[in-house]
Design a protein around this motif. Sequence first.
Motif, short mmCIF file in Angstrom:
data_model
loop_
_atom_site.label_atom_id
_atom_site.label_comp_id
_atom_site.label_asym_id
_atom_site.label_seq_id
_atom_site.Cartn_x
_atom_site.Cartn_y
_atom_site.Cartn_z
N GLU A 80 16.95 -11.43 16.07
CA GLU A 80 17.96 -12.49 15.95
C GLU A 80 18.89 -12.26 14.76
O GLU A 80 19.18 -13.16 13.96
CB GLU A 80 17.28 -13.86 15.85
CG GLU A 80 16.49 -14.23 17.11
CD GLU A 80 15.81 -15.58 17.00
OE1 GLU A 80 15.76 -16.14 15.87
OE2 GLU A 80 15.33 -16.08 18.03
N GLY A 81 19.32 -11.02 14.58
CA GLY A 81 20.30 -10.70 13.56
C GLY A 81 19.74 -10.50 12.17
O GLY A 81 20.50 -10.23 11.23
N LYS A 82 18.45 -10.62 12.00
CA LYS A 82 17.85 -10.41 10.69
C LYS A 82 16.80 -9.30 10.80
O LYS A 82 16.30 -8.98 11.87
CB LYS A 82 17.20 -11.71 10.18
CG LYS A 82 18.20 -12.86 10.03
CD LYS A 82 17.53 -14.09 9.46
CE LYS A 82 18.48 -15.27 9.40
NZ LYS A 82 19.67 -15.02 8.55
N ARG A 83 16.49 -8.70 9.64
CA ARG A 83 15.54 -7.58 9.62
C ARG A 83 14.31 -7.97 8.80
O ARG A 83 14.41 -8.64 7.76
CB ARG A 83 16.21 -6.34 9.02
CG ARG A 83 17.28 -5.73 9.95
CD ARG A 83 18.22 -4.80 9.22
NE ARG A 83 19.03 -5.54 8.24
CZ ARG A 83 20.09 -6.29 8.56
NH1 ARG A 83 20.47 -6.40 9.82
NH2 ARG A 83 20.77 -6.91 7.61
N TYR A 84 13.15 -7.53 9.28
CA TYR A 84 11.87 -7.87 8.64
C TYR A 84 11.05 -6.60 8.42
O TYR A 84 10.95 -5.75 9.32
CB TYR A 84 11.09 -8.85 9.53
CG TYR A 84 11.85 -10.11 9.83
CD1 TYR A 84 11.80 -11.20 8.97
CD2 TYR A 84 12.63 -10.21 10.97
CE1 TYR A 84 12.53 -12.35 9.24
CE2 TYR A 84 13.35 -11.36 11.26
CZ TYR A 84 13.29 -12.43 10.39
OH TYR A 84 14.00 -13.57 10.66
N ILE A 85 10.50 -6.48 7.22
CA ILE A 85 9.67 -5.32 6.88
C ILE A 85 8.21 -5.78 6.87
O ILE A 85 7.84 -6.71 6.14
CB ILE A 85 10.06 -4.75 5.51
CG1 ILE A 85 11.52 -4.27 5.55
CG2 ILE A 85 9.13 -3.62 5.11
CD1 ILE A 85 12.04 -3.78 4.21
N VAL A 86 7.42 -5.15 7.71
CA VAL A 86 6.02 -5.54 7.87
C VAL A 86 5.20 -4.30 8.21
O VAL A 86 5.75 -3.30 8.70
CB VAL A 86 5.90 -6.61 8.98
CG1 VAL A 86 6.32 -6.04 10.31
CG2 VAL A 86 4.48 -7.18 9.06
N GLY B 83 0.85 -1.19 0.00
CA GLY B 83 0.00 0.00 0.00
C GLY B 83 0.88 1.24 0.00
O GLY B 83 1.69 1.44 0.92
N ALA B 84 0.74 2.06 -1.01
CA ALA B 84 1.63 3.21 -1.16
C ALA B 84 1.67 4.09 0.08
O ALA B 84 2.73 4.60 0.46
CB ALA B 84 1.22 4.03 -2.39
N GLU B 85 0.52 4.28 0.75
CA GLU B 85 0.48 5.18 1.90
C GLU B 85 0.46 4.43 3.24
O GLU B 85 0.30 5.05 4.29
CB GLU B 85 -0.77 6.08 1.80
CG GLU B 85 -0.76 6.99 0.59
CD GLU B 85 0.48 7.89 0.54
OE1 GLU B 85 0.91 8.36 1.63
OE2 GLU B 85 1.02 8.10 -0.56
N ILE B 86 0.57 3.12 3.20
CA ILE B 86 0.62 2.35 4.45
C ILE B 86 2.00 2.50 5.09
O ILE B 86 3.01 2.50 4.40
CB ILE B 86 0.32 0.85 4.18
CG1 ILE B 86 -1.14 0.70 3.73
CG2 ILE B 86 0.59 0.00 5.42
CD1 ILE B 86 -1.53 -0.73 3.41
N THR B 87 2.02 2.63 6.40
CA THR B 87 3.29 2.78 7.13
C THR B 87 3.85 1.40 7.47
O THR B 87 3.15 0.56 8.04
CB THR B 87 3.08 3.58 8.42
OG1 THR B 87 2.56 4.87 8.09
CG2 THR B 87 4.40 3.74 9.17
N LYS C 293 7.23 4.30 4.17
CA LYS C 293 5.95 4.19 3.49
C LYS C 293 6.03 3.11 2.41
O LYS C 293 7.11 2.79 1.91
CB LYS C 293 5.56 5.52 2.87
CG LYS C 293 5.20 6.61 3.86
CD LYS C 293 3.85 6.30 4.52
CE LYS C 293 3.41 7.47 5.39
NZ LYS C 293 2.10 7.21 6.04
N GLY C 294 4.87 2.60 2.05
CA GLY C 294 4.84 1.58 1.02
C GLY C 294 5.44 2.06 -0.29
O GLY C 294 6.09 1.28 -1.01
N LYS C 295 5.27 3.35 -0.62
CA LYS C 295 5.82 3.87 -1.87
C LYS C 295 7.34 3.82 -1.90
O LYS C 295 7.96 3.83 -2.97
CB LYS C 295 5.34 5.30 -2.10
CG LYS C 295 5.68 6.29 -1.00
CD LYS C 295 5.01 7.63 -1.24
CE LYS C 295 5.27 8.61 -0.11
NZ LYS C 295 4.57 9.90 -0.31
N ASP C 296 7.97 3.76 -0.70
CA ASP C 296 9.43 3.64 -0.64
C ASP C 296 9.91 2.25 -1.05
O ASP C 296 11.09 2.05 -1.32
CB ASP C 296 9.92 3.96 0.78
CG ASP C 296 9.55 5.38 1.20
OD1 ASP C 296 9.55 6.26 0.33
OD2 ASP C 296 9.24 5.59 2.39
#
Length: 327
Positions: free
Chosen positions: A271-277, A260-264, A305-308
């Motif tokens: 544990e040493g890893k990164r997650y985008i949610v 979603g373009a405007e969703i944050t 933002k989702g657009k990023d």
Amino acid sequence: MASKKAKKPENMAQDSAGTPERGKPSIAEREEAVLRLWKEREIFQKSLAATDGAEPYVFYDGPPFATGLPHYGHLLAGTLKDVMPRYQTMRGRYVRRQWGWDCHGLPIENLIEKELGFKQKREIEEYGVEKFNQKAADSVLMYDKEWKEVVPRMGRFVDMELSYKTMDPTYTESIWWAFKTLYEKKIESERLIYEGYKSMHICPRCETTLAISEVGMNYKDTKDISVYVKFALADEPDTFLLAWTTTPWTLPGNVALAVGAEITYAKIEHEGKRYIVAKDRFLDVMKKGFGEKFSFDGGELAILKGKDLIGRAYTPLFDAYASDEKL
């Protein structure tokens, strides 16, 4: 000397305004008394006799299934079906009201099949089609007594003794007469009847169409098949986009993710890893993946933002397409 308060007689009740009234019956008793009065004095029959010969008002009443007990839907619709004929009667019209039974074959067949323990249609043929049909016909009015108790109790004026059944030859003949009349109108018939096509639900066992109410009979809550999936970003090691899908069988052919373009969104380290949610859902999602004991060990790294995320590349879950190999 103080005056002694008189004791209220036991048979004295109070009306809605609080004024005592001697011997006033309860609402239920008054209802039953009115129904008895109507029956004893044949009020319904007299209302018909009073308007006999007057201009008729034809009221078509869709009859209930003969195989079911009355329920709320019948009571509500029955009240409306009673109001309109009464109104027209008070206006001086003659309104004949005759009870009917919808003897649609399939519900009755299902009841008899259940009674006989049949699981397949061929068992009917082995049992005997004529014998099966007769048993179904004999069971049509299994709830006749219950309906004759409930409908009058509603206060509805309708002749339940001289009832018609849709399985009667006379009823079938009346339907054919109606279509014959429409056909004879020739030019008008094009707008009175028409042939068309309609999408229908089909019962795979009975090989017949199903009514909306029959389709709804099998609704039930089930746990949907779904999975949470992590997609590794191609240009950022150990960083994953988290997605949820109810169609996991489509994952081998996945070529894109929707954001979603405007969703944050939040980038969370664990544990040493990164997650985008999605920021508003990250805690629930992470607990789904790492258990209820999940807690932040690094805190939020970034908010975006989702657009990023649009245009970012990720590594396919299955590399068959990337390597040009056949699945």
